[in-house]
Scaffold this motif. Sequence first.
Motif, mmCIF file in Angstrom:
data_model
loop_
_atom_site.group_PDB
_atom_site.id
_atom_site.type_symbol
_atom_site.label_atom_id
_atom_site.label_comp_id
_atom_site.label_asym_id
_atom_site.label_seq_id
_atom_site.Cartn_x
_atom_site.Cartn_y
_atom_site.Cartn_z
ATOM 1 N N ILE A 1 2.803 15.718 1.833
ATOM 2 C CA ILE A 1 1.814 14.922 1.099
ATOM 3 C C ILE A 1 2.510 13.801 0.336
ATOM 4 N N ARG A 2 3.601 14.158 -0.342
ATOM 5 C CA ARG A 2 4.341 13.140 -1.098
ATOM 6 C C ARG A 2 4.939 12.085 -0.170
ATOM 7 N N ARG A 3 5.492 12.543 0.961
ATOM 8 C CA ARG A 3 6.112 11.585 1.890
ATOM 9 C C ARG A 3 5.066 10.614 2.439
ATOM 10 N N ARG A 4 3.897 11.152 2.791
ATOM 11 C CA ARG A 4 2.852 10.288 3.346
ATOM 12 C C ARG A 4 2.277 9.364 2.275
ATOM 13 N N ALA A 5 2.201 9.870 1.041
ATOM 14 C CA ALA A 5 1.700 9.019 -0.050
ATOM 15 C C ALA A 5 2.630 7.837 -0.263
ATOM 16 N N GLU A 6 3.930 8.091 -0.239
ATOM 17 C CA GLU A 6 4.900 7.007 -0.404
ATOM 18 C C GLU A 6 4.830 6.032 0.766
ATOM 19 N N LYS B 1 -7.004 11.333 1.115
ATOM 20 C CA LYS B 1 -8.223 10.633 1.505
ATOM 21 C C LYS B 1 -9.173 10.413 0.329
ATOM 22 N N GLU B 2 -8.900 11.069 -0.793
ATOM 23 C CA GLU B 2 -9.757 10.931 -1.975
ATOM 24 C C GLU B 2 -9.543 9.554 -2.608
#
Length: 587
Positions: free
Chosen positions: A479-484, A551-552
């Motif tokens: 999640i963190r990697r994709r957020a970055e 996605k929020e």
Amino acid sequence: MTAPEMVLTERFQAAFAAAFGAEHADADPIIRPSQFADFQCNAAMGLAKRLGMKPRDIAARILEHVDLADVAETPQIAGPGFLNITLLPEWIAQQTAQVAADERMGMPSAEPRTVVLDYSAPNVAKEMHVGHLRTTVVGDALARTLELLGHRVIRQNHIGDWGTPFGMLIEHLLEVGEDSPEADQLRTDPNAFYQAARAKFDATDGSPDADGSDFASRARRRVATLQSGDAESLRIWTNLVALSKQYFHRIYDMLDVTLTDEHLAGESTYNDQLARTCEDLENAGIARMSDGALCVFPEGFTGRDEQPLPLIIRKSDGGYGYATTDLTAIRHRVQDLGADRIGYVVGTAQELHFQMVFATAREAGWLPESVQAEHVKIGSVLGEDGKILRTRSGSSLRLMALLEEAVGKARGVIDELRPDLPESERAAIAHDIGIGGVKYADLSTAHDSDYVFDLDRMLALTGNTAPYLQYAVARIRSIRRRAEAQDIALDPQAAPLVEGAAGRALALQLLQFGPTVQQVGEAFEPHRLCTYLFATAQAFTAFYDAAPILKEEDAAVRSGRAALAALTERVLVTGLECLGVNAPQQM
């Protein structure tokens, strides 16, 4: 911050005192999870018997006096007197935020105790087999957990490094040469070296040479020479032990356990104290001669003939056995190491032996009542046929071969699914999954129960397995990697957001982490932690499906959900570390 059960227990016990008198303040509220609410108080039945009242009347009186306004909705009486309790969402959120802000995630800081753990205990010049897996893995998980709780743990690897076989082994080493390829087997294939020595011994044992020059005669003489302290024999014995240590290192490194040379405390450690142990027991009137042997007859132990059962501490030939060494070790661990608690992680078959040893040590005053001594009984590893896991030839299955097979199987899956990863990373992931899968399967079974060794099940991504938990951790980290990568903002200071049924269930599960770890340390039962971690991973999966994070669109909601996921990651990783299981960054 406190787990819900503990808060509810305190509040209900205060209500018992107010409603029925102070003498009832210690009654167990019997707080249990409920399918109709978050928790249920099941104390009415027991109190009804004490007080001679109807259970529903008891429940009504409790309800009049219990103060839960800041914790839960007004409890509902159900059935014969059960009290269903639904916690307030804001209280759950507050407690979850406190756990997230706490470095220890709610784990209590208990009064530190000195705990001596006796585990692993392989034999010098013999290869570790699958039977050593459980004693090593369970003992190491307990050591890690106790240290996390703040206790001082003293590891004791009580290796078999003394006794009759060493005359045979020394003579064989002298014959083949200490620098020979055969001697190198002690590092790589100890069983081959041991079996070669045994074959020589058996071949000459029945027909000794007239001058005593045969191998068996020399081996027997060597035992006496060694035990008398002969310098040359001790030098060779030291070399045997040193070579075996290198083999132990390979196994322990492969298993990712915390045992090192400083924890070695083999049978030889106590050799010069054994005579004193016997003398002290005899002088105290605890031991007496029986059929030429010095024995103790601890009270309460009888044989099939209903006669007192002996614990032999000095054999009729003057030699010492396991009981003598174990009694000497107990005295050392209490008097010299300062043990408050001693755990022996040893096979179930030794239960009677340890019961008699503990009873004798207590009678002798070496094991005071203030010191706990426990046999952490270890069950067997079985094959698919339900029998002790062995090779097709019937011999014990080599532990290293089994571990290598597990890693190899995991590597095949990783190579197929993630060819994009560098070779070194695939190798590391395969090790974590393969070894983690084997260890977790062992630890997730009650330690005194047998279990069937099934690599396919151990390495499955579904069910109560290490890969399932490792995948849950990898999923959160992604999640963190994709957020970055997508430049999505996540507030690192956000408190966990508790929303919806799935978020509520996950938060309640996370609040149980500290009490669960504490229970594992108190009961010496790692399988309870496995059960908890599996339920936590399941709760996270349900939350992740119900409440998408990246996605929020609402930034505050997104960060709050991410914070709840981050706390879940910390709990899962710390819990797996207690078990000695690594969680790869990605899978």
